[in-house]
Design a protein around this motif. Structure first.
Motif, mmCIF file in Angstrom:
data_model
loop_
_atom_site.group_PDB
_atom_site.id
_atom_site.type_symbol
_atom_site.label_atom_id
_atom_site.label_comp_id
_atom_site.label_asym_id
_atom_site.label_seq_id
_atom_site.Cartn_x
_atom_site.Cartn_y
_atom_site.Cartn_z
ATOM 1 N N TRP A 118 0.833 -1.190 0.000
ATOM 2 C CA TRP A 118 0.000 0.000 0.000
ATOM 3 C C TRP A 118 0.875 1.249 0.000
ATOM 4 N N THR A 119 0.367 2.337 -0.581
ATOM 5 C CA THR A 119 1.055 3.625 -0.484
ATOM 6 C C THR A 119 0.449 4.398 0.676
ATOM 7 N N GLU A 120 1.157 5.397 1.144
ATOM 8 C CA GLU A 120 0.642 6.218 2.233
ATOM 9 C C GLU A 120 -0.667 6.905 1.834
ATOM 10 N N ILE A 121 -0.785 7.332 0.609
ATOM 11 C CA ILE A 121 -2.009 7.987 0.124
ATOM 12 C C ILE A 121 -3.178 7.002 0.114
ATOM 13 N N GLU A 122 -2.935 5.769 -0.307
ATOM 14 C CA GLU A 122 -3.997 4.763 -0.306
ATOM 15 C C GLU A 122 -4.466 4.452 1.118
ATOM 16 N N LYS A 164 2.570 1.215 6.041
ATOM 17 C CA LYS A 164 2.606 -0.126 6.632
ATOM 18 C C LYS A 164 1.704 -0.323 7.838
ATOM 19 N N SER A 165 1.181 0.775 8.431
ATOM 20 C CA SER A 165 0.347 0.622 9.623
ATOM 21 C C SER A 165 -0.460 1.889 9.885
ATOM 22 N N TYR A 166 -1.435 1.743 10.791
ATOM 23 C CA TYR A 166 -2.152 2.919 11.286
ATOM 24 C C TYR A 166 -2.490 2.688 12.749
ATOM 25 N N ARG A 167 -2.743 3.782 13.458
ATOM 26 C CA ARG A 167 -3.047 3.703 14.893
ATOM 27 C C ARG A 167 -4.069 4.772 15.255
ATOM 28 N N VAL A 168 -5.103 4.378 16.002
ATOM 29 C CA VAL A 168 -6.169 5.278 16.438
ATOM 30 C C VAL A 168 -5.884 5.699 17.880
ATOM 31 N N GLU A 169 -6.017 7.003 18.129
ATOM 32 C CA GLU A 169 -5.769 7.539 19.474
ATOM 33 C C GLU A 169 -6.900 8.497 19.866
ATOM 34 N N ASN A 225 -10.253 -1.417 8.093
ATOM 35 C CA ASN A 225 -9.632 -2.704 7.765
ATOM 36 C C ASN A 225 -10.249 -3.318 6.517
ATOM 37 N N LYS A 226 -11.565 -3.209 6.398
ATOM 38 C CA LYS A 226 -12.241 -3.735 5.215
ATOM 39 C C LYS A 226 -11.700 -3.054 3.958
ATOM 40 N N GLY A 227 -11.529 -1.738 4.027
ATOM 41 C CA GLY A 227 -11.003 -0.999 2.882
ATOM 42 C C GLY A 227 -9.562 -1.340 2.547
ATOM 43 N N LEU A 228 -8.843 -1.853 3.547
ATOM 44 C CA LEU A 228 -7.445 -2.234 3.334
ATOM 45 C C LEU A 228 -7.284 -3.733 3.106
ATOM 46 N N GLY A 229 -8.401 -4.456 3.027
ATOM 47 C CA GLY A 229 -8.335 -5.891 2.783
ATOM 48 C C GLY A 229 -7.857 -6.695 3.981
ATOM 49 N N ILE A 230 -8.023 -6.149 5.178
ATOM 50 C CA ILE A 230 -7.602 -6.849 6.397
ATOM 51 C C ILE A 230 -8.817 -7.569 6.966
ATOM 52 N N GLN A 231 -8.677 -8.862 7.220
ATOM 53 C CA GLN A 231 -9.768 -9.650 7.794
ATOM 54 C C GLN A 231 -10.007 -9.224 9.234
ATOM 55 N N SER A 232 -11.268 -8.994 9.588
ATOM 56 C CA SER A 232 -11.625 -8.648 10.956
ATOM 57 C C SER A 232 -11.915 -9.922 11.724
#
Length: 157
Positions: A51-55, A100-105, A139-146
């Motif tokens: 993934w790119t940072e923009i995506e 490569k990652s994201y974090r919610v605060e 996660n759904k938008g990034l194709g990550i299984q919940s």
């Protein structure tokens, strides 16, 4: 048989309502859970494509919009999303991200029982559900299984 024949029915009802209000209000106002910011989510490459940072940024904003969160501000690698439910309850989060990652605060909230307690920060459990729902949509938008059941939408308080 009347226990208190001199007390009118209206006064008895008023006393009952007042008693219930005194004992029920702290229970409702005190409904809270520990506020723990979720760990960073690692974004795996999909079909061999990184993934790119923009995506990643776009997936975060789209995921937020799908759960009624709006983009409040942004700068490279960080967006602030806010949700407002019936003009009575609101929350604001910062999401830091890279390719490569994201974090919610947690940033702030209105009428969600946030406070600093002896054991740490606490908040209404609904906020936790809102954040889980937001993350599930991202996660759904990034194709990550919940691995969790689909959390509630933000308008459910």
């Amino acid at each position: 048989m009347k226990l208190f024949p001199s007390i009118s029915r209206a006064l008895c009802l008023a006393l009952t309502v007042a008693t219930l209000a005194v004992f029920a209000t702290p229970a409702l106002a005190g409904r809270s859970t520990p506020l723990v910011n979720p760990p960073a989510v690692v974004i795996p490459a999909t079909a061999g494509k990184a993934w790119t940072e923009i995506e990643v940024r776009d997936a975060i904003v789209r995921g937020g919009a799908a759960k009624t969160w709006v983009l409040k501000s942004e700068q490279p690698g960080r967006v602030v999303l806010a949700v407002d439910v019936r003009s009575r309850h609101a929350a604001e989060v910062a999401i830091t991200y890279d390719a490569k990652s994201y974090r919610v605060e947690y940033l702030s909230s209105v009428n969600l029982n946030y406070r600093k307690a002896e054991q740490g920060e606490v908040i209404h459990p609904t906020y936790i559900r809102w954040v889980r729902g937001l993350m599930a949509e991202i996660n759904k938008g990034l194709g990550i299984q919940s691995t969790q059941a689909e959390p509630a939408d933000a308008d459910e308080l």
